[in-house]
Design an enzyme around this catalytic site. Structure first.
Site, short mmCIF file in Angstrom:
data_model
loop_
_atom_site.label_atom_id
_atom_site.label_comp_id
_atom_site.label_asym_id
_atom_site.label_seq_id
_atom_site.Cartn_x
_atom_site.Cartn_y
_atom_site.Cartn_z
N CYS A 32 0.97 -0.83 0.13
CA CYS A 32 -0.03 0.07 0.31
C CYS A 32 1.07 0.96 -0.41
CB CYS A 32 -0.72 -0.18 1.20
SG CYS A 32 -0.20 0.01 2.60
N CYS A 76 -1.79 -3.09 9.82
CA CYS A 76 -1.67 -1.31 10.16
C CYS A 76 -0.46 -1.89 11.64
CB CYS A 76 -1.99 -0.17 10.14
SG CYS A 76 -4.04 -0.94 8.46
#
Ligand code: FES
Length: 141
Positions: A34, A103
């Site tokens: 990402c 994350c």
């Protein structure tokens, strides 16, 4: 509700954002998928993390995770920072949606990278096994 109150709070109002110019250790990790990047700066005095700041080009969950992680290691012995797991961060946030768990891994890895940098700069011996390259967290969220 997808996100807990705590996640929303740390996302809207992140603690310890910024940079420490004369940091004793800096950790930077990125997620290739990402493109999210996380950078953590630590200041160490007598083995205690006296200050910590973070910068991230990451999603909301990455911001909330690193904000919480910095709060959890500030004022603590450096060994505690090394032992900080993304699981502990997620628990402190009252959970993250499964697709966002990676994350929090970014936060854990950045903290560990900063500690390693501190050890390297100061010629402090450590068990290399502690810093083995793990799986790069995936970004599905
Ligand atoms: Fe990549 Fe959250 S860190 S989406």
């Amino acid at each position: 509700m997808l996100y807990s109150e705590k996640v929303m709070d740390h996302f809207r109002n992140p603690r310890n954002v910024g940079k420490i110019e004369d940091a004793d250790g800096v950790g930077e990790v990125g997620n290739a998928k990402c493109g999210d990047i996380m950078k953590i700066y630590i200041k160490v005095e007598d083995g205690i993390i006296s200050d910590v700041k973070f910068n991230t080009f990451g999603c909301g969950s990455a911001i909330a995770s690193s904000s919480m992680a910095t709060e959890m290691i500030k004022g603590k012995p450096i060994e505690d920072a090394l032992a900080l797991s993304n699981k502990a961060v997620v628990e402190a946030l009252d959970g993250l949606p499964p697709v966002k768990l990676h994350c929090s891994v970014l936060a854990e890895e950045a903290v560990r990278a900063a500690v390693k940098d501190y050890y390297d700069r100061n010629g402090i011996e450590y068990d290399k096994e502690l810093f083995k390259e793990g799986e790069t967290p995936h970004c599905e969220g």
